[in-house]
Design a protein around this motif. Structure first.
Motif, PDB file in Angstrom:
ATOM      1  N   GLU A 103       0.846  -1.193   0.000  1.00 35.53           N
ATOM      2  CA  GLU A 103       0.000   0.000   0.000  1.00 35.53           C
ATOM      3  C   GLU A 103       0.880   1.241   0.000  1.00 35.53           C
ATOM      4  O   GLU A 103       2.000   1.220   0.523  1.00 35.53           O
ATOM      5  CB  GLU A 103      -0.925   0.006   1.230  1.00 35.53           C
ATOM      6  N   LYS A 104       0.371   2.307  -0.587  1.00 38.05           N
ATOM      7  CA  LYS A 104       1.111   3.562  -0.618  1.00 38.05           C
ATOM      8  C   LYS A 104       0.510   4.547   0.368  1.00 38.05           C
ATOM      9  O   LYS A 104      -0.703   4.689   0.466  1.00 38.05           O
ATOM     10  CB  LYS A 104       1.103   4.154  -2.029  1.00 38.05           C
ATOM     11  N   ASP A 105       1.397   5.207   1.116  1.00 42.48           N
ATOM     12  CA  ASP A 105       0.963   6.179   2.119  1.00 42.48           C
ATOM     13  C   ASP A 105       1.933   7.350   2.092  1.00 42.48           C
ATOM     14  O   ASP A 105       3.088   7.235   2.494  1.00 42.48           O
ATOM     15  CB  ASP A 105       0.945   5.535   3.507  1.00 42.48           C
ATOM     16  N   GLU A 106       1.446   8.477   1.577  1.00 37.78           N
ATOM     17  CA  GLU A 106       2.255   9.691   1.481  1.00 37.78           C
ATOM     18  C   GLU A 106       3.570   9.442   0.738  1.00 37.78           C
ATOM     19  O   GLU A 106       4.649   9.849   1.179  1.00 37.78           O
ATOM     20  CB  GLU A 106       2.535  10.262   2.877  1.00 37.78           C
TER      21      GLU A 106
END
Length: 264
Positions: A103-106
């Motif tokens: 997952e991508k976060d910031e």
């Protein structure tokens, strides 16, 4: 069960926040390891203190004791490992799948590893142990046999796995998952295997057999290791966990103290 992999920490303006996080991790991790050391020390103390008795000496009154003997087939005869086909007196077999999600976060990628046990089967919860004086029934229900013989272990990519047929309904895999693998694992206690059992012994009033069960307090050990091997392993684990856990705890507390002194 989900186990996050190590990822880069989020960017912070104040480096002290990151240092405090590391110190907090060290303190909590150190305490967890120290608790495990204490539990292992209790096991070591029990191995050293609880007396070994002949199976024939187990009477109608409950007695905390150790019996030593050889595993033998139950009245119905030998069992067969469901994966290996090897003859045994006890087995446990599991099928487990492992995969990864991202997952991508910031702008950062967070990778998480997932595991799921799709099939878990264990033989009847009784293990029969005989010494030269008699037979004992060991109630292993809910207790893992320590150091069983590994009779089968295969891991392969899920895309290569065919339809997995097990009693009940077939296991269906979603082969689109990332880094998806399947592991077949089986452990057994073969006939004639030397056994060490520490628990509460009592003679069954109807069958006349000695029965070993889990005590209300204290460790319950059902192991293929000898008393000497158990003592050596437990002693080493206790020592290493006290050293490792104590070191982590001291480092964490020291860092917290330095931060308090420098920020004040």
């Amino acid at each position: 069960m989900t186990q996050p992999k190590r990822t880069n920490p989020p960017p912070v303006k104040d480096p002290l926040i990151f240092i405090q996080f590391i110190a907090q991790f060290a303190v909590i991790g150190g305490l967890i390891v120290l608790v495990r050391a204490l539990l292992e020390q209790r096991k070591l103390s029990a191995v050293n203190a609880v007396p070994t008795v002949d199976i024939s000496d187990v009477g109608e009154r409950s007695l905390r004791c150790v019996i030593k003997g050889s595993a033998e087939p139950r009245p119905g005869g030998l069992l067969t490992g469901p994966m290996s086909g090897r003859p045994c007196v006890w087995f446990q077999a599991t099928i487990q799948e492992t995969w990864r999600t991202v997952e991508k976060d910031e702008g950062r990628e967070i990778s998480t590893t997932h595991t799921s046990t799709r099939w878990n089967v264990c033989s009847a919860p009784q293990l029969y142990v005989r010494d030269p004086t008699g037979l004992a029934v060991v109630n292993v229900d809910g207790t893992a046999v320590d150091e069983p013989v590994r009779s089968h272990l295969v891991t392969m990519p899920a895309v290569e796995a065919q339809h997995i047929e097990v009693p009940g309904k077939p296991i269906v895999l979603d082969k689109r998952k990332l880094d998806h693998t399947v592991t077949w694992r089986e452990v057994i206690v073969p006939p004639g295997q030397p056994m060490y059992v520490l628990g509460v012994g009592r003679r069954h009033p109807e069958t006349g057999h000695a029965v070993m069960s889990k005590p209300g307090r204290g460790p319950f050990i059902v192991s293929t290791l000898s008393e000497e091997e158990l003592r050596e392993r437990s002693s080493e684990r206790t020592r290493s966990r006290y050293i490792g856990g104590g070191s982590l705890f001291v480092v964490g507390v020291t860092v917290f103290t330095i931060i308090e002194l420098t920020s004040g």
